[in-house]
Design a protein around this motif. Structure first.
Motif, short mmCIF file in Angstrom:
data_model
loop_
_atom_site.label_atom_id
_atom_site.label_comp_id
_atom_site.label_asym_id
_atom_site.label_seq_id
_atom_site.Cartn_x
_atom_site.Cartn_y
_atom_site.Cartn_z
N HIS A 122 -25.81 -72.51 1.85
CA HIS A 122 -24.98 -73.02 0.76
C HIS A 122 -25.81 -73.44 -0.44
O HIS A 122 -25.25 -73.68 -1.52
CB HIS A 122 -24.17 -74.22 1.26
CG HIS A 122 -23.18 -73.88 2.32
ND1 HIS A 122 -21.83 -74.19 2.22
CD2 HIS A 122 -23.31 -73.26 3.52
CE1 HIS A 122 -21.20 -73.78 3.31
NE2 HIS A 122 -22.08 -73.21 4.11
N LEU A 123 -27.12 -73.55 -0.29
CA LEU A 123 -27.98 -73.95 -1.40
C LEU A 123 -28.28 -72.78 -2.33
O LEU A 123 -28.56 -72.98 -3.52
CB LEU A 123 -29.29 -74.52 -0.87
CG LEU A 123 -29.21 -75.60 0.22
CD1 LEU A 123 -30.60 -76.11 0.57
CD2 LEU A 123 -28.30 -76.74 -0.20
N LEU A 124 -28.22 -71.57 -1.80
CA LEU A 124 -28.55 -70.38 -2.58
C LEU A 124 -27.43 -70.06 -3.58
O LEU A 124 -26.27 -70.33 -3.34
CB LEU A 124 -28.77 -69.20 -1.65
CG LEU A 124 -29.95 -69.33 -0.68
CD1 LEU A 124 -29.92 -68.22 0.35
CD2 LEU A 124 -31.27 -69.32 -1.44
N GLY A 125 -27.83 -69.49 -4.69
CA GLY A 125 -26.86 -69.10 -5.71
C GLY A 125 -26.33 -70.23 -6.54
O GLY A 125 -25.47 -70.01 -7.40
N THR A 126 -26.80 -71.46 -6.31
CA THR A 126 -26.31 -72.62 -7.04
C THR A 126 -27.27 -73.07 -8.14
O THR A 126 -26.92 -73.96 -8.92
CB THR A 126 -26.10 -73.80 -6.09
OG1 THR A 126 -27.37 -74.23 -5.56
CG2 THR A 126 -25.17 -73.44 -4.94
N PRO A 134 -37.28 -70.07 -7.46
CA PRO A 134 -37.43 -68.76 -6.78
C PRO A 134 -38.23 -68.83 -5.49
O PRO A 134 -37.85 -68.21 -4.48
CB PRO A 134 -38.13 -67.91 -7.85
CG PRO A 134 -37.76 -68.54 -9.15
CD PRO A 134 -37.66 -70.01 -8.87
N ASP A 135 -39.34 -69.56 -5.49
CA ASP A 135 -40.15 -69.65 -4.27
C ASP A 135 -39.40 -70.41 -3.17
O ASP A 135 -39.48 -70.05 -1.99
CB ASP A 135 -41.48 -70.32 -4.57
CG ASP A 135 -42.38 -69.47 -5.46
OD1 ASP A 135 -42.14 -68.26 -5.55
OD2 ASP A 135 -43.31 -70.03 -6.06
N GLU A 136 -38.68 -71.46 -3.56
CA GLU A 136 -37.90 -72.22 -2.58
C GLU A 136 -36.78 -71.37 -1.99
O GLU A 136 -36.52 -71.40 -0.78
CB GLU A 136 -37.32 -73.47 -3.24
CG GLU A 136 -38.36 -74.48 -3.68
CD GLU A 136 -37.78 -75.59 -4.52
OE1 GLU A 136 -38.32 -76.71 -4.49
OE2 GLU A 136 -36.77 -75.34 -5.23
N ALA A 137 -36.14 -70.58 -2.85
CA ALA A 137 -35.06 -69.71 -2.37
C ALA A 137 -35.60 -68.68 -1.38
O ALA A 137 -34.94 -68.35 -0.38
CB ALA A 137 -34.39 -69.01 -3.54
N ALA A 138 -36.82 -68.18 -1.61
CA ALA A 138 -37.41 -67.21 -0.69
C ALA A 138 -37.66 -67.84 0.68
O ALA A 138 -37.46 -67.19 1.72
CB ALA A 138 -38.72 -66.67 -1.28
N VAL A 139 -38.10 -69.08 0.70
CA VAL A 139 -38.32 -69.78 1.96
C VAL A 139 -36.99 -69.93 2.72
O VAL A 139 -36.91 -69.70 3.93
CB VAL A 139 -38.97 -71.15 1.71
CG1 VAL A 139 -38.99 -71.99 2.99
CG2 VAL A 139 -40.38 -70.98 1.18
N VAL A 140 -35.94 -70.33 2.01
CA VAL A 140 -34.64 -70.51 2.64
C VAL A 140 -34.10 -69.18 3.16
O VAL A 140 -33.57 -69.11 4.29
CB VAL A 140 -33.66 -71.16 1.65
CG1 VAL A 140 -32.22 -71.08 2.15
CG2 VAL A 140 -34.05 -72.61 1.38
#
Length: 551
Positions: A361-365, A370-376
């Motif tokens: 649910h954190l993605l796309g918000t 970018p690096d944090e999104a890749a980890v998630v």
């Protein structure tokens, strides 16, 4: 054959035809008719009995009819059936499983459509049948958001129906606050322990703002957006002020009434927020996804205020930027597999460091870099969460994991779809396609009617798909899931204010192609998209938009 009526019922008729009993309970009158039965009513119930003589190897059937009617006419929150959801006929040509899932889901969504008695032109989706056949803030909002590619009419009705019931005062008994969007509505005699209009949700207000913004981008007429700007500003005030009662900069909740929901995010069961060893987190609780929705809503609200000439956008953007920094400092934790955001902060501001589907649910918000999104995205794609049948609500590595746990290991199709949307938006189509493919894999097991939830069993280990016995089926955001999956596969995004429509099918979804989807709408115009086996898109629409295709 004993049966007991609710304790607040009062038998008010012992007459009528034989085998009939009537009682009042709140605003409704209930009549039970059992032909041939003897009825013995008393203050809190009645006994129905039959004298039966059966020959060997014979059978006997009792018919019992229950009718319910409002004693003084329907109250304002007694929603009635709508004539469908207002969409064109939707069809999918290509994979048979995808086509059948779409057909059944769209039919179910139409069956779940309700209208607001305060304005019958406004339609929304009931959360689900049989347990939640009413207006739910979070559920109805997500279902409307998923289905925006089918048209903006459902979003309009959902937004307006909720805005009419937006919070006006502070009331701890119902969790109401000015600007807040409600959690659920029931008629007073529905048998729930919650108040008839209950506001115990930390996320519906932000989701209302996000739906208004997304509907605007899909072509909700500017005049209809303008009508909702006052509720928008009230919602944004609640998000940035009242939602943070202790002033630490995070949205949080606690049930101060003692009779409301202990957890007020979408995982609202009592054991849903737990540490890796199974210890239940103590409130107040600051959920990770509540911060993500609020961040997205602040930026979405700022865009709407700018577009419609209202002040306040700068303050909202500053608030969102500060929230982003606070989240990065407070929520990130580590385990043996690396870093990830905790599901929540507990009452002592300790990160609840369990790996859960809330990550999606954190993605796309916009909350993650970018690096944090890749980890998630990497964590979501690992087998402890991606079960091969969709996304587990809790990692299989956690002590509290239970494949049939309501929010502690089961799979909720809408939860998977939210992750798929976010993964696609942030540039991780491979993980998105894997999760989406898991839901397609289970669709035949449920006759192409995805339930509210099912067991988080392991497809890779050959474990079977298991039903959750009490799941709603159909359920609005589960039925709407297929539209969100199609949108991700097509790479379909709209920005009507900017005059563009983009279709960019990703090779990660190659197994879904060739594919043709008809019955979509954008800016009120028909839209059909065809993708050939090589992933090339052909778009047909009369909408006054510039169509962009390809990567």
């Amino acid at each position: 054959m004993p049966d007991r009526w609710p304790n607040n019922s009062k038998i008010n008729s012992r007459g009528g035809r034989p085998g009939t009993v009537t009682w009042d309970g709140g605003d409704v009158r209930t009549t039970v008719t059992a032909p041939g039965a003897a009825v013995e009513p008393h203050d809190t119930g009645a006994v129905l009995s039959w004298t039966v003589e059966l020959a060997p190897r014979s059978s006997w059937t009792a018919d019992v009819e229950v009718t319910v009617a409002f004693t003084g006419g329907p109250p304002a929150n007694a929603f009635g059936p709508a004539d469908g959801a207002g969409w064109d006929a939707v069809s999918v040509t290509g994979r048979s499983d995808l086509a059948r899932l779409t057909e059944r889901s769209v039919d179910d969504l139409a069956a779940l459509a309700l209208s607001d008695p305060l304005d019958p032109s406004d339609t929304f989706l009931a959360a689900g049948s049989p347990w939640f056949f009413t207006l739910f803030g979070r559920d109805s909002l997500w279902a409307a958001r998923f289905t925006l590619p089918l048209g903006t009419g459902l979003a309009r009705g959902t937004l307006r129906t909720l805005a009419r019931r937006q919070g006006r005062v502070h009331d701890p008994a119902t969790a109401e606050a000015p600007g807040k969007i409600l959690h659920e509505v029931r008629v007073p005699s529905a048998g729930t322990s919650l108040p008839p209009v209950y506001f115990g949700t930390v996320d519906a207000t932000a989701l209302w703002v996000c739906l208004l913004h997304d509907a605007w981008r899909w072509g909700l007429p500017p005049a209809e957006v303008a009508e909702l700007l006052d509720p928008l500003e009230a919602a944004l005030r609640w998000l940035t002020i009242d939602a943070d009662p202790d002033g630490d900069g995070f949205l949080e909740y606690v049930d101060t009434s003692g009779h409301g929901l202990a957890n007020q995010g979408w995982k609202d069961s009592g054991d849903s927020i737990q540490f890796p060893d199974g210890t239940i987190a103590e409130p107040p609780i600051a959920l990770s996804e509540a911060q993500a929705y609020a961040h997205e809503a602040a930026l979405a609200g700022a865009a709407l205020l700018d577009a419609f000439g209202r002040p306040g956008s700068g303050r909202l953007r500053e608030w969102a930027a500060a929230l982003r920094e606070r989240f990065a400092a407070a929520f990130w934790v580590s385990d043996a597999k690396g870093r990830f955001p905790a599901i929540a902060l507990d009452g002592a501001k300790r990160p609840v460091d369990t790996v859960t589907s809330n990550l999606g649910h954190l993605l796309g918000t916009g909350l993650l870099g970018p690096d944090e999104a890749a980890v998630v995205a990497d964590r979501l794609g690992r087998p402890d969460l991606d079960a091969g049948y969709g996304l587990r609500t809790m990692s299989a590595d956690a002590a509290g994991f239970n494949p049939l746990g309501y929010h502690a290991g089961s799979i909720w199709p809408h939860d998977t779809a939210i992750a798929v949307r976010g993964l696609a938006a942030d540039g991780f189509p491979g993980v998105a396609a894997s999760l989406a493919g898991g839901l397609l894999r289970v669709a035949p097991d449920f006759a192409y009617r995805l339930p509210e939830l099912f067991a988080g069993t392991d497809a890779r280990a050959g474990e079977p798909v298991l039903a959750y016995p009490a799941a709603c089926r159909p359920q609005a955001w589960s039925a709407a899931t297929v539209v969100a999956l199609l949108q991700a596969a097509l790479g379909l995004t709209a920005d009507a204010p900017a005059g563009t429509l983009r279709v960019a099918p990703d090779p990660a979804f190659a197994g879904w192609f060739p594919l043709r989807v008809e019955g979509l709408r954008v800016v009120g115009h028909p839209l059909a998209v065809t993708v050939d086996a090589a992933g090339r898109a052909d778009v047909r629409t009369s909408a006054p938009l510039t169509v962009e295709t390809g990567a």
